[in-house]
Design a protein around this motif. Sequence first.
Motif, PDB file in Angstrom:
ATOM      1  N   ASP A   1      30.261 -17.705  62.682  1.00 46.45           N
ATOM      2  CA  ASP A   1      29.892 -17.254  61.349  1.00 46.45           C
ATOM      3  C   ASP A   1      29.152 -18.388  60.644  1.00 46.45           C
ATOM      4  O   ASP A   1      29.739 -19.426  60.348  1.00 46.45           O
ATOM      5  CB  ASP A   1      31.136 -16.859  60.569  1.00 46.45           C
ATOM      6  CG  ASP A   1      30.820 -16.323  59.199  1.00 46.45           C
ATOM      7  OD1 ASP A   1      29.645 -15.976  58.956  1.00 46.45           O
ATOM      8  OD2 ASP A   1      31.726 -16.252  58.375  1.00 46.45           O
ATOM      9  N   THR A   2      27.873 -18.182  60.370  1.00 41.89           N
ATOM     10  CA  THR A   2      27.067 -19.235  59.759  1.00 41.89           C
ATOM     11  C   THR A   2      27.354 -19.400  58.269  1.00 41.89           C
ATOM     12  O   THR A   2      26.984 -20.414  57.686  1.00 41.89           O
ATOM     13  CB  THR A   2      25.562 -18.940  59.946  1.00 41.89           C
ATOM     14  OG1 THR A   2      25.275 -17.654  59.396  1.00 41.89           O
ATOM     15  CG2 THR A   2      25.203 -18.953  61.426  1.00 41.89           C
ATOM     16  N   ARG A   3      28.031 -18.436  57.652  1.00 43.65           N
ATOM     17  CA  ARG A   3      28.336 -18.530  56.227  1.00 43.65           C
ATOM     18  C   ARG A   3      29.688 -19.170  55.948  1.00 43.65           C
ATOM     19  O   ARG A   3      30.127 -19.218  54.814  1.00 43.65           O
ATOM     20  CB  ARG A   3      28.309 -17.138  55.603  1.00 43.65           C
ATOM     21  CG  ARG A   3      26.941 -16.494  55.689  1.00 43.65           C
ATOM     22  CD  ARG A   3      26.937 -15.144  55.064  1.00 43.65           C
ATOM     23  NE  ARG A   3      28.081 -14.363  55.558  1.00 43.65           N
ATOM     24  CZ  ARG A   3      28.523 -13.260  54.998  1.00 43.65           C
ATOM     25  NH1 ARG A   3      27.962 -12.802  53.935  1.00 43.65           N
ATOM     26  NH2 ARG A   3      29.546 -12.613  55.505  1.00 43.65           N
TER      27      ARG A   3
ATOM     28  N   ARG B   1      29.797  -5.741  59.200  1.00 48.96           N
ATOM     29  CA  ARG B   1      28.844  -6.732  59.703  1.00 48.96           C
ATOM     30  C   ARG B   1      27.886  -6.044  60.658  1.00 48.96           C
ATOM     31  O   ARG B   1      28.253  -5.070  61.316  1.00 48.96           O
ATOM     32  CB  ARG B   1      29.575  -7.854  60.458  1.00 48.96           C
ATOM     33  CG  ARG B   1      30.293  -8.815  59.550  1.00 48.96           C
ATOM     34  CD  ARG B   1      30.814  -9.987  60.351  1.00 48.96           C
ATOM     35  NE  ARG B   1      31.779  -9.611  61.366  1.00 48.96           N
ATOM     36  CZ  ARG B   1      33.068  -9.366  61.127  1.00 48.96           C
ATOM     37  NH1 ARG B   1      33.532  -9.463  59.924  1.00 48.96           N
ATOM     38  NH2 ARG B   1      33.872  -9.042  62.104  1.00 48.96           N
TER      39      ARG B   1
ATOM     40  N   LYS C   1      35.798 -14.647  61.137  1.00 47.46           N
ATOM     41  CA  LYS C   1      34.801 -13.953  60.331  1.00 47.46           C
ATOM     42  C   LYS C   1      35.484 -13.236  59.183  1.00 47.46           C
ATOM     43  O   LYS C   1      36.663 -12.884  59.269  1.00 47.46           O
ATOM     44  CB  LYS C   1      34.032 -12.972  61.204  1.00 47.46           C
ATOM     45  CG  LYS C   1      33.262 -13.682  62.298  1.00 47.46           C
ATOM     46  CD  LYS C   1      32.651 -12.710  63.260  1.00 47.46           C
ATOM     47  CE  LYS C   1      32.065 -13.470  64.427  1.00 47.46           C
ATOM     48  NZ  LYS C   1      31.948 -12.665  65.606  1.00 47.46           N
TER      49      LYS C   1
ATOM     50  N   GLU D   1      29.985 -22.037  53.140  1.00 51.29           N
ATOM     51  CA  GLU D   1      30.025 -21.646  51.727  1.00 51.29           C
ATOM     52  C   GLU D   1      31.349 -20.995  51.360  1.00 51.29           C
ATOM     53  O   GLU D   1      31.737 -20.976  50.207  1.00 51.29           O
ATOM     54  CB  GLU D   1      28.897 -20.658  51.411  1.00 51.29           C
ATOM     55  CG  GLU D   1      27.511 -21.201  51.607  1.00 51.29           C
ATOM     56  CD  GLU D   1      26.963 -20.856  52.983  1.00 51.29           C
ATOM     57  OE1 GLU D   1      27.227 -19.754  53.482  1.00 51.29           O
ATOM     58  OE2 GLU D   1      26.282 -21.718  53.563  1.00 51.29           O
TER      59      GLU D   1
ATOM     60  N   SER E   1      22.982  -8.609  54.889  1.00 54.85           N
ATOM     61  CA  SER E   1      23.660  -8.355  56.159  1.00 54.85           C
ATOM     62  C   SER E   1      24.451  -7.053  56.154  1.00 54.85           C
ATOM     63  O   SER E   1      24.931  -6.631  57.188  1.00 54.85           O
ATOM     64  CB  SER E   1      24.593  -9.516  56.503  1.00 54.85           C
ATOM     65  OG  SER E   1      25.681  -9.543  55.610  1.00 54.85           O
TER      66      SER E   1
ATOM     67  N   ALA F   1      23.957 -12.646  52.466  1.00 51.62           N
ATOM     68  CA  ALA F   1      25.166 -11.844  52.661  1.00 51.62           C
ATOM     69  C   ALA F   1      24.922 -10.408  52.238  1.00 51.62           C
ATOM     70  O   ALA F   1      25.389  -9.465  52.881  1.00 51.62           O
ATOM     71  CB  ALA F   1      26.326 -12.433  51.874  1.00 51.62           C
TER      72      ALA F   1
ATOM     73  N   HIS G   1      33.990 -17.420  52.243  1.00 46.95           N
ATOM     74  CA  HIS G   1      33.851 -15.964  52.210  1.00 46.95           C
ATOM     75  C   HIS G   1      34.420 -15.434  50.899  1.00 46.95           C
ATOM     76  O   HIS G   1      35.506 -15.848  50.493  1.00 46.95           O
ATOM     77  CB  HIS G   1      34.617 -15.337  53.382  1.00 46.95           C
ATOM     78  CG  HIS G   1      34.179 -15.852  54.708  1.00 46.95           C
ATOM     79  ND1 HIS G   1      35.012 -16.568  55.527  1.00 46.95           N
ATOM     80  CD2 HIS G   1      32.985 -15.778  55.350  1.00 46.95           C
ATOM     81  CE1 HIS G   1      34.355 -16.899  56.629  1.00 46.95           C
ATOM     82  NE2 HIS G   1      33.125 -16.430  56.537  1.00 46.95           N
TER      83      HIS G   1
ATOM     84  N   THR H   1      25.742 -14.350  48.583  1.00 46.00           N
ATOM     85  CA  THR H   1      24.349 -14.799  48.587  1.00 46.00           C
ATOM     86  C   THR H   1      23.435 -13.639  48.935  1.00 46.00           C
ATOM     87  O   THR H   1      23.894 -12.562  49.328  1.00 46.00           O
ATOM     88  CB  THR H   1      24.152 -15.919  49.628  1.00 46.00           C
ATOM     89  OG1 THR H   1      24.452 -15.387  50.923  1.00 46.00           O
ATOM     90  CG2 THR H   1      25.030 -17.111  49.336  1.00 46.00           C
TER      91      THR H   1
ATOM     92  N   GLY I   1      32.928 -19.041  47.987  1.00 42.83           N
ATOM     93  CA  GLY I   1      32.423 -17.833  48.631  1.00 42.83           C
ATOM     94  C   GLY I   1      31.632 -16.940  47.715  1.00 42.83           C
ATOM     95  O   GLY I   1      31.895 -15.757  47.620  1.00 42.83           O
TER      96      GLY I   1
END
Length: 124
Positions: free
Chosen positions: A78-80, A67, A62, A83, A107, A104, A85, A101, A98
């Motif tokens: 980690d679903t991101r 978070r 992560k 793309e 979150s 993000a 980080h 978004t 990264g």
Amino acid sequence: MSLYDEGHTLAGWIGVGIATAGCTVTGVGVCTVSAPAVVGGLVIVALSAVVTWVLHLSGWGKPPGVRPREQWGMRVRDTRAREGHPECLGCRLAGRRGVPTAAAEASVVPGTVRAGARPLSPVE
């Protein structure tokens, strides 16, 4: 309690475990004056970096920063990761830019200091 959850990932723990084994083999090689053991141990240490990187890119590592609590568990992927980080060297090496978004941004826990932001006091 801190909202940061650094190092609690499968990628981190597996990488540390492999690196520890590599350092142990290297140390035994130094103590027994065995060049093949020293080289083998160093190869295992290098392998730990590659394994950690691959696990990070597959979502088991992560990004640093704040978070939500539901993402703190070691078994939470980690679903991101696809793309990339923001400000992550491993993601940049893999060609993932990264870009932050809206998900993000959402979150981030309200009332906390964002990663990279300058804290207002030493307590934060």
